[in-house]
Design a protein around this motif. Sequence first.
Motif, PDB file in Angstrom:
ATOM      1  N   HIS A   1      82.829  38.022  46.037  1.00 50.81           N
ATOM      2  CA  HIS A   1      83.779  37.167  45.315  1.00 50.81           C
ATOM      3  C   HIS A   1      84.907  36.724  46.247  1.00 50.81           C
ATOM      4  CE1 HIS A   1      87.563  37.137  42.631  1.00 50.81           C
ATOM      5  NE2 HIS A   1      86.970  35.978  42.488  1.00 50.81           N
ATOM      6  N   ILE A   2      85.292  35.450  46.120  1.00 50.54           N
ATOM      7  CA  ILE A   2      86.461  34.907  46.819  1.00 50.54           C
ATOM      8  C   ILE A   2      87.370  34.255  45.787  1.00 50.54           C
ATOM      9  CG2 ILE A   2      87.318  33.272  48.532  1.00 50.54           C
ATOM     10  CD1 ILE A   2      84.554  33.455  49.889  1.00 50.54           C
ATOM     11  N   ASP A   3      88.584  34.751  45.637  1.00 50.30           N
ATOM     12  CA  ASP A   3      89.586  34.139  44.763  1.00 50.30           C
ATOM     13  C   ASP A   3      90.404  33.173  45.618  1.00 50.30           C
ATOM     14  OD1 ASP A   3      90.193  34.113  42.080  1.00 50.30           O
ATOM     15  OD2 ASP A   3      91.758  35.648  42.196  1.00 50.30           O
ATOM     16  N   LEU A   4      90.457  31.918  45.204  1.00 54.36           N
ATOM     17  CA  LEU A   4      91.083  30.866  46.014  1.00 54.36           C
ATOM     18  C   LEU A   4      92.291  30.288  45.281  1.00 54.36           C
ATOM     19  CD1 LEU A   4      90.960  29.030  48.534  1.00 54.36           C
ATOM     20  CD2 LEU A   4      89.454  27.502  47.213  1.00 54.36           C
ATOM     21  N   PRO A   5      93.517  30.667  45.672  1.00 52.67           N
ATOM     22  CA  PRO A   5      94.711  30.105  45.025  1.00 52.67           C
ATOM     23  C   PRO A   5      94.817  28.597  45.242  1.00 52.67           C
ATOM     24  CG  PRO A   5      95.251  32.087  46.284  1.00 52.67           C
ATOM     25  CD  PRO A   5      93.849  31.690  46.667  1.00 52.67           C
ATOM     26  N   ILE A   6      95.406  27.914  44.287  1.00 55.91           N
ATOM     27  CA  ILE A   6      95.515  26.457  44.354  1.00 55.91           C
ATOM     28  C   ILE A   6      96.273  26.024  45.612  1.00 55.91           C
ATOM     29  CG2 ILE A   6      96.440  24.418  43.196  1.00 55.91           C
ATOM     30  CD1 ILE A   6      96.133  25.969  40.548  1.00 55.91           C
ATOM     31  N   SER A   7      97.371  26.702  45.914  1.00 56.13           N
ATOM     32  CA  SER A   7      98.188  26.276  47.061  1.00 56.13           C
ATOM     33  C   SER A   7      97.434  26.455  48.370  1.00 56.13           C
ATOM     34  CB  SER A   7      99.504  27.055  47.104  1.00 56.13           C
ATOM     35  OG  SER A   7      99.257  28.434  47.335  1.00 56.13           O
ATOM     36  N   VAL A   8      96.593  27.464  48.460  1.00 57.19           N
ATOM     37  CA  VAL A   8      95.799  27.678  49.665  1.00 57.19           C
ATOM     38  C   VAL A   8      94.734  26.590  49.787  1.00 57.19           C
ATOM     39  CG1 VAL A   8      94.221  29.266  50.857  1.00 57.19           C
ATOM     40  CG2 VAL A   8      96.214  30.157  49.639  1.00 57.19           C
ATOM     41  N   ALA A   9      94.094  26.258  48.673  1.00 53.53           N
ATOM     42  CA  ALA A   9      93.052  25.228  48.687  1.00 53.53           C
ATOM     43  C   ALA A   9      93.614  23.861  49.069  1.00 53.53           C
ATOM     44  CB  ALA A   9      92.368  25.153  47.327  1.00 53.53           C
ATOM     45  N   GLU A  10      94.831  23.559  48.610  1.00 54.61           N
ATOM     46  CA  GLU A  10      95.393  22.223  48.804  1.00 54.61           C
ATOM     47  C   GLU A  10      96.267  22.101  50.047  1.00 54.61           C
ATOM     48  OE1 GLU A  10      97.414  21.338  45.169  1.00 54.61           O
ATOM     49  OE2 GLU A  10      95.547  21.031  44.030  1.00 54.61           O
ATOM     50  N   ALA A  11      96.583  23.200  50.706  1.00 59.26           N
ATOM     51  CA  ALA A  11      97.493  23.157  51.857  1.00 59.26           C
ATOM     52  C   ALA A  11      96.892  22.353  53.001  1.00 59.26           C
ATOM     53  CB  ALA A  11      97.792  24.576  52.323  1.00 59.26           C
ATOM     54  N   ARG A  12      97.729  21.551  53.676  1.00 56.63           N
ATOM     55  CA  ARG A  12      97.298  20.737  54.807  1.00 56.63           C
ATOM     56  C   ARG A  12      97.485  21.511  56.112  1.00 56.63           C
ATOM     57  NH1 ARG A  12      94.516  16.005  53.461  1.00 56.63           N
ATOM     58  NH2 ARG A  12      95.160  15.501  51.322  1.00 56.63           N
ATOM     59  N   MET A  13      96.564  21.297  57.050  1.00 57.03           N
ATOM     60  CA  MET A  13      96.645  21.982  58.341  1.00 57.03           C
ATOM     61  C   MET A  13      95.939  21.133  59.386  1.00 57.03           C
ATOM     62  SD  MET A  13      93.863  24.982  57.659  1.00 57.03           S
ATOM     63  CE  MET A  13      94.596  25.315  56.046  1.00 57.03           C
ATOM     64  N   ALA A  14      96.206  21.460  60.642  1.00 56.37           N
ATOM     65  CA  ALA A  14      95.522  20.767  61.732  1.00 56.37           C
ATOM     66  C   ALA A  14      94.083  21.249  61.817  1.00 56.37           C
ATOM     67  CB  ALA A  14      96.238  21.035  63.056  1.00 56.37           C
ATOM     68  N   PRO A  15      93.127  20.352  62.146  1.00 56.31           N
ATOM     69  CA  PRO A  15      91.731  20.792  62.294  1.00 56.31           C
ATOM     70  C   PRO A  15      91.614  21.857  63.372  1.00 56.31           C
ATOM     71  CG  PRO A  15      91.879  18.403  62.221  1.00 56.31           C
ATOM     72  CD  PRO A  15      93.286  18.908  62.349  1.00 56.31           C
ATOM     73  N   ARG A  16      90.665  22.794  63.171  1.00 52.60           N
ATOM     74  CA  ARG A  16      90.423  23.803  64.191  1.00 52.60           C
ATOM     75  C   ARG A  16      88.934  24.085  64.304  1.00 52.60           C
ATOM     76  NH1 ARG A  16      93.215  27.728  60.427  1.00 52.60           N
ATOM     77  NH2 ARG A  16      91.658  29.236  59.715  1.00 52.60           N
ATOM     78  N   ALA A  17      88.562  24.662  65.443  1.00 46.43           N
ATOM     79  CA  ALA A  17      87.147  24.906  65.731  1.00 46.43           C
ATOM     80  C   ALA A  17      86.576  25.918  64.746  1.00 46.43           C
ATOM     81  CB  ALA A  17      86.985  25.411  67.161  1.00 46.43           C
ATOM     82  N   PRO A  18      85.281  25.783  64.430  1.00 45.94           N
ATOM     83  CA  PRO A  18      84.643  26.746  63.519  1.00 45.94           C
ATOM     84  C   PRO A  18      84.693  28.160  64.099  1.00 45.94           C
ATOM     85  CG  PRO A  18      83.249  24.817  63.851  1.00 45.94           C
ATOM     86  CD  PRO A  18      84.363  24.722  64.843  1.00 45.94           C
ATOM     87  N   LEU A  19      84.822  29.122  63.204  1.00 50.64           N
ATOM     88  CA  LEU A  19      84.853  30.525  63.590  1.00 50.64           C
ATOM     89  C   LEU A  19      83.447  31.007  63.916  1.00 50.64           C
ATOM     90  CD1 LEU A  19      86.654  33.153  63.645  1.00 50.64           C
ATOM     91  CD2 LEU A  19      85.906  33.501  61.287  1.00 50.64           C
ATOM     92  N   ALA A  20      83.276  31.654  65.068  1.00 52.19           N
ATOM     93  CA  ALA A  20      81.963  32.194  65.450  1.00 52.19           C
ATOM     94  C   ALA A  20      81.864  33.638  65.000  1.00 52.19           C
ATOM     95  CB  ALA A  20      81.779  32.102  66.962  1.00 52.19           C
ATOM     96  N   MET A  21      80.732  33.989  64.384  1.00 54.57           N
ATOM     97  CA  MET A  21      80.488  35.360  63.929  1.00 54.57           C
ATOM     98  C   MET A  21      79.199  35.863  64.556  1.00 54.57           C
ATOM     99  SD  MET A  21      82.994  36.270  61.875  1.00 54.57           S
ATOM    100  CE  MET A  21      82.412  37.569  60.775  1.00 54.57           C
ATOM    101  N   PRO A  22      79.196  37.074  65.123  1.00 52.36           N
ATOM    102  CA  PRO A  22      77.970  37.588  65.747  1.00 52.36           C
ATOM    103  C   PRO A  22      76.905  37.891  64.708  1.00 52.36           C
ATOM    104  CG  PRO A  22      79.657  39.298  65.648  1.00 52.36           C
ATOM    105  CD  PRO A  22      80.310  38.024  65.198  1.00 52.36           C
ATOM    106  N   SER A  23      75.642  37.775  65.117  1.00 55.13           N
ATOM    107  CA  SER A  23      74.526  38.122  64.237  1.00 55.13           C
ATOM    108  C   SER A  23      73.963  39.466  64.663  1.00 55.13           C
ATOM    109  CB  SER A  23      73.432  37.056  64.292  1.00 55.13           C
ATOM    110  OG  SER A  23      72.980  36.884  65.615  1.00 55.13           O
TER     111      SER A  23
END
Length: 530
Positions: A153-175
């Motif tokens: 489960h991920i709870d997503l607050p409205i302000s977090v969903a709508e907040a503006r930010m600069a684009p950033r590179a995708p996060l890499a996760m090891p497999s």
Amino acid sequence: MTGADLLAARLAAAGATHAFGIPGGEVLALVDALERAGIRFQLARHENAAGFMAEGLWHVTGALPVLVATLGPGVANAVNVVANAQQDRVPLIVVTGCVDQALAESYTHQVFDHQAVLRPLVKASFRAAPGTEDLVVAKAAAIARRGRPGPVHIDLPISVAEARMAPRAPLAMPSAAPAIPVDLQPARALIAAAQRPLVIAGLDLVNQDGGAALNEFLARTGAPLLTTYKAKGLVPEDDPRVIGAVGLSPKADALVRPLIDAADLIVLAGYDPIEMRQGWRNPWPAGKPVIDIIAEPGQHGMHHSSLLLEGEVGAILTRLSEEHARRDTWPAGEPVAARAAFRAAFAAPAAWGPHAVFETLRRVAPAGTVATADSGAHRILLSQMWNCDGPRRLLQSSGLCTMGCALPLATGAALGSGRPVLCFVGDAGLEMVLGEMATLRDLGLPVIVVVLVDQTLGLIALKQRQLGMARAGVDIGETDFAAVARGLGGHGAAIDDREMLTREAEAAFRRDGFTVLACRIDASSYEGAF
């Protein structure tokens, strides 16, 4: 970009292609971001059905299943399907919209603690904070898929969903690489010594795509195969080594009891006892050699084993197969006799009834057809009669056994495959989700809904009779499902015999839209059937 954009991009990178749900004001930014990320948001008529649609899609495509629910009633509606994902081992990502914490302290309308409600049902629950949107998705996807799959489960607050930010590179996760225990020699010794080995395969092996490894293990060891309902088709069921599926039908379980007793080694290949009923508590005597190969240990108390191997079940089976030459086993031929007894016990009588419905549709359905089954008496009989020619070809809720699952499961499967899907459901189960036929209409999906119309909760009525109880709360009126189908933009027909069912089913498999085949049967047909 917004926080919702970051979250959606990570969902897409994790393999999501669709998200299912009903939008509310608190998730509008997320729905908008999902579409921009290439994840199609699909409207359902209820959050419970939306979760099953996501599961159905996952079964046929492998896409990460995503359910979106707005705050309050949206989350509450989703509780059933989240519990199902936990017990049926589905890596469902559940994203819920919520108000900001500061607002929640002074604003109570539709507000309750989503995490407190869902935490007992999920592998993990996260609340996204600014700058963590992609991290929580990466963690959620990894946890959902690791070991035995399950919901996160991920709870997503409205302000977090709508907040503006600069684009950033995708996060890499090891497999992670497949896990295999270091010392397999004790297991190899048990297998080499066995003259009457028996394999029971289950859900872990399905979720790890271990069908090929299982097939080779059976060939090398000479073991016959029993499966749980979810594991049907791991080896095609027309293979003479496959005895049948067990776990819910007392008749089937009694037929395999002598085989279990005679076996001198039982290999549990991804066997997850969450599918099994009380008759499978301690099903073999203490002291019998049992190798339990599982994705993840669980303190279930359902059975004992003499050797536990945890990891990638298929990879472990492959390693165990490597040192064994093909050989003959079971010199007295007990598996052949058990397989024959299985087929005779569930053969269709000449009379019209549920047996005839399932037999006819199995003959008409093309190879590779995916079918779904709702909970009820029909599911038990269907799961014994329906011959699966591959894995994930009979989808059902077997851990939670929830009604109303078959139609949305079929919807997701048809959306993912683009091929006709069969949906078997009782009349009471279909009445729970009639609105989802409008979803079929809107999507133009070729789902063939086979409803067994007996005007009763057949399995419950059967249990009442067996327990000597008065009949109560099990009778329902007769709905004209064919007319309902036509009213919702599909094709509908009432069926009373094999010939009409054959004609209508053949036409349904050629039709682009959805079809409802209302098969009128006598509830007494289930008496003694399973």
